[in-house]
Design a protein around this motif. Structure first.
Motif, PDB file in Angstrom:
ATOM      1  N   GLY A  95       0.814  -1.208   0.000  1.00  0.00           N
ATOM      2  CA  GLY A  95       0.000   0.000   0.000  1.00  0.00           C
ATOM      3  C   GLY A  95       0.851   1.263   0.000  1.00  0.00           C
ATOM      4  N   ARG A  96       1.937   1.221   0.751  1.00  0.00           N
ATOM      5  CA  ARG A  96       2.854   2.373   0.778  1.00  0.00           C
ATOM      6  C   ARG A  96       3.491   2.601  -0.589  1.00  0.00           C
ATOM      7  N   ILE A  97       3.843   1.521  -1.259  1.00  0.00           N
ATOM      8  CA  ILE A  97       4.444   1.627  -2.590  1.00  0.00           C
ATOM      9  C   ILE A  97       3.446   2.175  -3.602  1.00  0.00           C
ATOM     10  N   LEU A  98       2.198   1.689  -3.534  1.00  0.00           N
ATOM     11  CA  LEU A  98       1.197   2.066  -4.533  1.00  0.00           C
ATOM     12  C   LEU A  98       0.579   3.434  -4.275  1.00  0.00           C
ATOM     13  N   PHE A  99       0.338   3.753  -2.999  1.00  0.00           N
ATOM     14  CA  PHE A  99      -0.403   4.971  -2.673  1.00  0.00           C
ATOM     15  C   PHE A  99       0.445   6.051  -1.998  1.00  0.00           C
ATOM     16  N   ASN A 100       1.677   5.688  -1.673  1.00  0.00           N
ATOM     17  CA  ASN A 100       2.568   6.608  -0.963  1.00  0.00           C
ATOM     18  C   ASN A 100       2.033   6.971   0.416  1.00  0.00           C
ATOM     19  N   LYS A 101       1.162   6.142   0.947  1.00  0.00           N
ATOM     20  CA  LYS A 101       0.578   6.351   2.270  1.00  0.00           C
ATOM     21  C   LYS A 101       0.450   5.003   2.982  1.00  0.00           C
ATOM     22  N   ALA A 102       0.342   5.052   4.292  1.00  0.00           N
ATOM     23  CA  ALA A 102       0.041   3.841   5.070  1.00  0.00           C
ATOM     24  C   ALA A 102      -1.471   3.683   5.117  1.00  0.00           C
ATOM     25  N   ASP A 103      -2.009   2.808   4.291  1.00  0.00           N
ATOM     26  CA  ASP A 103      -3.457   2.631   4.155  1.00  0.00           C
ATOM     27  C   ASP A 103      -3.963   1.655   5.215  1.00  0.00           C
ATOM     28  N   LEU A 104      -4.698   2.175   6.184  1.00  0.00           N
ATOM     29  CA  LEU A 104      -5.178   1.338   7.282  1.00  0.00           C
ATOM     30  C   LEU A 104      -6.100   0.231   6.793  1.00  0.00           C
ATOM     31  N   THR A 105      -7.001   0.537   5.851  1.00  0.00           N
ATOM     32  CA  THR A 105      -7.945  -0.486   5.402  1.00  0.00           C
ATOM     33  C   THR A 105      -7.220  -1.641   4.710  1.00  0.00           C
ATOM     34  N   MET A 106      -6.168  -1.331   3.966  1.00  0.00           N
ATOM     35  CA  MET A 106      -5.382  -2.399   3.343  1.00  0.00           C
ATOM     36  C   MET A 106      -4.618  -3.198   4.399  1.00  0.00           C
ATOM     37  N   LEU A 107      -4.138  -2.526   5.420  1.00  0.00           N
ATOM     38  CA  LEU A 107      -3.456  -3.205   6.524  1.00  0.00           C
ATOM     39  C   LEU A 107      -4.401  -4.191   7.204  1.00  0.00           C
ATOM     40  N   LEU A 108      -5.626  -3.758   7.474  1.00  0.00           N
ATOM     41  CA  LEU A 108      -6.606  -4.627   8.124  1.00  0.00           C
ATOM     42  C   LEU A 108      -6.955  -5.816   7.236  1.00  0.00           C
ATOM     43  N   ASN A 109      -7.220  -5.531   5.955  1.00  0.00           N
ATOM     44  CA  ASN A 109      -7.542  -6.627   5.045  1.00  0.00           C
ATOM     45  C   ASN A 109      -6.350  -7.552   4.821  1.00  0.00           C
ATOM     46  N   GLY A 110      -5.134  -7.013   4.910  1.00  0.00           N
ATOM     47  CA  GLY A 110      -3.946  -7.848   4.792  1.00  0.00           C
ATOM     48  C   GLY A 110      -3.839  -8.853   5.928  1.00  0.00           C
ATOM     49  N   ALA A 111      -4.141  -8.407   7.155  1.00  0.00           N
ATOM     50  CA  ALA A 111      -4.125  -9.328   8.297  1.00  0.00           C
ATOM     51  C   ALA A 111      -5.158 -10.430   8.117  1.00  0.00           C
ATOM     52  N   LEU A 112      -6.363 -10.049   7.680  1.00  0.00           N
ATOM     53  CA  LEU A 112      -7.410 -11.047   7.462  1.00  0.00           C
ATOM     54  C   LEU A 112      -7.050 -11.984   6.317  1.00  0.00           C
ATOM     55  N   ALA A 113      -6.404 -11.439   5.287  1.00  0.00           N
ATOM     56  CA  ALA A 113      -5.970 -12.277   4.167  1.00  0.00           C
ATOM     57  C   ALA A 113      -4.953 -13.318   4.627  1.00  0.00           C
ATOM     58  N   GLY A 114      -4.032 -12.915   5.486  1.00  0.00           N
ATOM     59  CA  GLY A 114      -3.073 -13.873   6.027  1.00  0.00           C
ATOM     60  C   GLY A 114      -3.755 -14.990   6.798  1.00  0.00           C
ATOM     61  N   LEU A 115      -4.781 -14.634   7.546  1.00  0.00           N
ATOM     62  CA  LEU A 115      -5.535 -15.626   8.311  1.00  0.00           C
ATOM     63  C   LEU A 115      -6.271 -16.592   7.384  1.00  0.00           C
ATOM     64  N   VAL A 116      -6.907 -16.064   6.343  1.00  0.00           N
ATOM     65  CA  VAL A 116      -7.606 -16.918   5.386  1.00  0.00           C
ATOM     66  C   VAL A 116      -6.621 -17.851   4.682  1.00  0.00           C
TER      67      VAL A 116
END
Length: 421
Positions: A275-296
């Motif tokens: 997300g930082r690479i693509l948006f130049n920001k720390a995207d919280l929603t992507m961070l949250l979905n990333g954690a859930l994606a790891g769990l899945v």
């Protein structure tokens, strides 16, 4: 001595099943908070209503017929079970090695553990169709999904039955430890069918195809929901070991907990960096979905990878979910919470990752299982959604969507004092 061992193991494994089931039930709170945080404030009451109601519907329908379809048993008219200690003790004859052997636990605890999985699958649908679907149409679909659609595909996998009497997925080398495909991808397939018929939210996509962000109302709630789901996943995966009462099983449970946590961490960091690479920001929603994606991703096989391997599996899931969310948006498939990407696309990755660490699974078997689950759930859901659309409609009016479905569907606002003097 054997009688005492039996009673102790039976009590221990039953209690472990129930505690893990309670953790999975707590995931309903996680889905509720996550979805309430990622939708707009004017749609919060309705999404909370859906999550409570779908859990209750899931419990009732699985009790009435779902469990019987999936495993051939029923609890609708059952009372307290009687355990034949003498016959069961035959499995322990001649052994002085403690709790080694198969799982033994109350079948009521097995039903409870299974029923909360059904509710999890249905919860995935809720967020994907948020902010524009009629409440009662959604609940009508929940009845069919939890009574027939999910239990039937579950009978082909965990139930061990042949697919429509033609072939057995287990014999083909298919393995899904705790449900990356059976639960998560199935829920996403049902959600995708509904979203395609439902269409996007008003204003989500511009006339030239540009994607317009629609921010959620409460990111602290979404974060809380993610942590609740993260915690509940220890029961989701840990309980799927099915046993605790011997050294080997205890070690397996510990490894499953460790790998579940490692995969979530890997997914979160990978999504944050991308997300930082693509948006130049720390995207919280992507961070949250990333954690859930790891769990899945790790849910399909959390017992055989090393901790580092689990972290990598989760990290790949975190990368996939970011790309998938952006891709679905470009395809104008509007999923307000990213559920189809998190549970569907990453669920497929989780299945495909199994043969890397589990010799009992094959890539051919995993692909066959994934296709069977997806095709059945998607097509069956498409038919059910289409019937509901024809009979009662599935989408609220433009005016109701503009005002928020809280008022049109529930008659109350979640935040009635906000913006008022």
């Amino acid at each position: 001595m054997q009688d005492q061992i039996f009673h102790l193991q039976y009590a221990m494994d039953t209690f472990y099943f129930l505690v893990c089931g309670a953790l999975v039930m707590w995931m309903a709170a996680g889905f509720s908070m996550l979805e309430a945080g990622l939708v707009r404030g004017k749609n919060t009451t309705e999404i909370l209503t859906k999550n409570v109601a779908l859990f209750a519907i899931s419990c009732i329908m699985y009790l009435v017929c779902g469990y019987a379809i999936m495993y051939g048993g029923t609890w609708f008219l059952s009372g307290i079970e009687e355990v034949d200690v003498a016959s069961t003790l035959g499995d322990f004859s001649g052994r002085e090695d403690g709790f080694e052997g198969g799982s033994i636990y109350s079948s009521a605890s097995d039903f409870f553990f299974q029923v909360v999985f059904v509710a999890t699958a249905m919860s995935i649908v809720s967020g994907a169709v948020a902010e524009r679907m009629k409440l009662w149409s959604f609940l009508a679909f929940a009845v069919v999904m939890t009574a027939v659609i999910y239990p039937l595909e579950g009978s082909w996998t965990w139930g061990g039955n042949d697919v429509f009497g033609m072939y057995n997925l287990g014999d083909m080398g298919f393995s899904d430890f705790a449900g990356s495909g059976i639960v998560h991808m199935a829920g996403a397939a049902a959600a995708l069918a509904g979203v395609l018929l439902l269409g996007a939210r008003k204003g989500k996509y511009g006339p030239n195809g540009e994607v317009r962000a629609i921010p959620g109302a409460n990111l602290p709630l979404a974060t809380l929901g993610t942590f609740i789901l993260w915690m509940g996943w220890f029961g989701f995966n840990g309980g799927s070991v099915l046993k605790l009462g011997d050294i080997a099983s205890a070690n397996s449970v510990a490894m499953v907990f460790l790998n579940t946590n490692a995969a979530a961490a890997g997914g979160a960091i990978a999504a944050l960096i991308l997300g930082r690479i693509l948006f130049n920001k720390a995207d919280l929603t992507m961070l949250l979905n990333g954690a859930l994606a790891g769990l899945v991703a790790i849910t399909a096989e959390p017992s055989t990878p090393t901790a580092l391997g689990a972290t990598i599996i989760g990290a790949v899931g975190g990368l996939i979910v970011v790309v998938s969310i952006l891709t679905l948006d470009k395809m104008k498939i509007d999923d307000p919470v990213g559920a189809i990407s998190v549970h569907g696309v990453v669920g497929l990755w989780g299945l495909l990752a199994v043969p890397f660490t589990n010799d009992g699974a094959t890539f051919g078997g995993q692909i066959a299982g994934a296709l069977t689950i997806f095709i059945w759930v998607f097509l069956a859901s498409l038919v059910v959604w289409s019937v509901i659309k024809a009979v009662m409609g599935i989408r609220v009016t433009d005016e109701e969507e503009y005002e928020g479905v809280d008022l049109s569907e529930c008659g109350m606002e979640a935040y009635p004092e906000f913006g008022k003097k």
